[in-house]
Design a protein around this motif. Structure first.
Motif, PDB file in Angstrom:
ATOM      1  N   TYR A  17      70.872  -0.784  70.993  1.00  0.00           N
ATOM      2  CA  TYR A  17      71.250   0.549  71.455  1.00  0.00           C
ATOM      3  C   TYR A  17      70.018   1.347  71.830  1.00  0.00           C
ATOM      4  O   TYR A  17      68.897   1.065  71.380  1.00  0.00           O
ATOM      5  CB  TYR A  17      72.041   1.294  70.373  1.00  0.00           C
ATOM      6  N   GLU A  22      75.594   6.939  70.369  1.00  0.00           N
ATOM      7  CA  GLU A  22      76.413   5.773  70.684  1.00  0.00           C
ATOM      8  C   GLU A  22      76.413   4.803  69.504  1.00  0.00           C
ATOM      9  O   GLU A  22      77.450   4.227  69.143  1.00  0.00           O
ATOM     10  CB  GLU A  22      75.875   5.085  71.940  1.00  0.00           C
ATOM     11  N   ASP A  25      78.777   6.067  66.928  1.00  0.00           N
ATOM     12  CA  ASP A  25      80.156   5.787  67.357  1.00  0.00           C
ATOM     13  C   ASP A  25      80.578   4.375  66.981  1.00  0.00           C
ATOM     14  O   ASP A  25      81.647   4.147  66.412  1.00  0.00           O
ATOM     15  CB  ASP A  25      80.255   5.919  68.883  1.00  0.00           C
ATOM     16  N   ALA A 161      78.834  -0.795  73.965  1.00  0.00           N
ATOM     17  CA  ALA A 161      79.891   0.109  74.401  1.00  0.00           C
ATOM     18  C   ALA A 161      80.383  -0.334  75.771  1.00  0.00           C
ATOM     19  O   ALA A 161      79.648  -0.937  76.548  1.00  0.00           O
ATOM     20  CB  ALA A 161      79.366   1.539  74.478  1.00  0.00           C
ATOM     21  N   GLN A 175      83.640   6.201  74.567  1.00  0.00           N
ATOM     22  CA  GLN A 175      83.344   6.750  73.258  1.00  0.00           C
ATOM     23  C   GLN A 175      84.434   6.269  72.308  1.00  0.00           C
ATOM     24  O   GLN A 175      85.616   6.361  72.623  1.00  0.00           O
ATOM     25  CB  GLN A 175      83.315   8.277  73.308  1.00  0.00           C
ATOM     26  N   ARG A 182      81.998   9.325  77.092  1.00  0.00           N
ATOM     27  CA  ARG A 182      80.746  10.042  76.929  1.00  0.00           C
ATOM     28  C   ARG A 182      79.945   9.926  78.221  1.00  0.00           C
ATOM     29  O   ARG A 182      79.845   8.830  78.798  1.00  0.00           O
ATOM     30  CB  ARG A 182      79.910   9.495  75.774  1.00  0.00           C
TER      31      ARG A 182
END
Length: 270
Positions: A17, A22, A25, A161, A175, A182
């Motif tokens: 990431y 994120e 999440d 994601a 999201q 997002r």
């Protein structure tokens, strides 16, 4: 790559990431699923994540532990000690153990690349014995490309994601908590197609549409109009909840947000 909601009990997955929000999440989704399954959950983290999980509706409490607790005696990362600790925790979890592992310890000079290699190779053996599900998180800003590539190779699953659009200017992604979209960067009408697609999927999947614009640097009138039109097309009993700063709120109101009862605007200072 897979989305976190497709992970199954017993998976060993890698998450790389660059956006801490994120990451939070995806952690919330992973942890929340474990709690739903009745698994025991432990989050070994270099930074406190309890508040981030609670803000996303996931109870944390004693399940969040400093990553240093994994290292064993000596105060420096030790791969063998970490694997022994995870094995012991799994054996104390009759309904299964779900773990998140912040791998930032491996970027510290005192860790040594050999400890990361040893850890990932040895911990993989625990999954063959059952009862363990794990998500190892790697910050792209902390690791070089060679290490990130190695991490991806040594995990049977790689998590990301769902990204609808990403370029040098803007990123539009799914999201997880609360479910929605997002957007980060600079959003203008030239990305209207990607924005429409993302909102259309959120309308299809989610009871209410949550649109997180908290990391937008700018929003132009054309993109704001796309958002307002999407909200105005919702049935009366559904809403679009938009989070953004004061400038984003002003742009949306100029675009007609004040006249759309289905659109709720939450203004938050950065």
């Amino acid at each position: 790559m897979e989305t976190v909601d497709r992970l199954e009990r017993g998976d060993h997955a890698c998450l790389t990431y660059s956006d801490p929000e994120e990451r939070s999440d995806l952690l919330a989704s992973f942890v929340g699923r474990g709690l739903q399954l009745g698994e025991r959950v432990l989050c070994f983290s270099a930074a406190p994540v309890s508040d981030e999980l609670r803000q996303r509706g996931v109870p944390a409490g004693e399940s969040v532990l400093p990553v240093e607790e994994l290292w064993g005696p000596g105060g420096t990362p030790n791969a063998a000690a970490m694997v022994r600790r995870l094995s012991a925790e799994r054996d104390r979890s009759p309904h299964g153990l779900r773990v998140t592992l912040d791998m930032s310890w491996a970027a510290r000079p005192q860790a040594g690349a050999e400890q990361l290699l040893a850890f990932e190779n040895e911990v993989a053996k625990l999954f063959a014995e059952g009862g363990l599900t794990a998500l190892c998180t790697y910050d792209r800003e902390a690791f070089d490309s060679v290490t990130l590539a190695y991490a991806a190779r040594t995990h049977p699953r790689t998590v990301t994601a769902a990204v609808y659009h990403e370029d040098a200017v803007v990123r539009i992604c799914r999201q997880h908590v609360p479910p929605g979209i997002r957007v980060a960067g600079e959003l203008d009408v030239s990305r209207a197609g990607a924005l429409k697609d993302a909102l259309a999927e959120a309308v299809r999947l989610d009871p209410d549409v949550h649109l997180n614009l908290g990391h937008l640097r700018s929003l132009d009138d054309g993109a704001a109009a796309v958002i307002v039109r999407a909200a105005s097309g919702l049935p009366r009993n559904r809403h679009m909840i938009v989070v953004g700063d004061r400038q984003t709120g002003r742009t949306l109101r100029v675009a007609g947000a004040h006249g759309v009862p289905n659109l709720r605007l939450l203004v938050r200072d950065r």
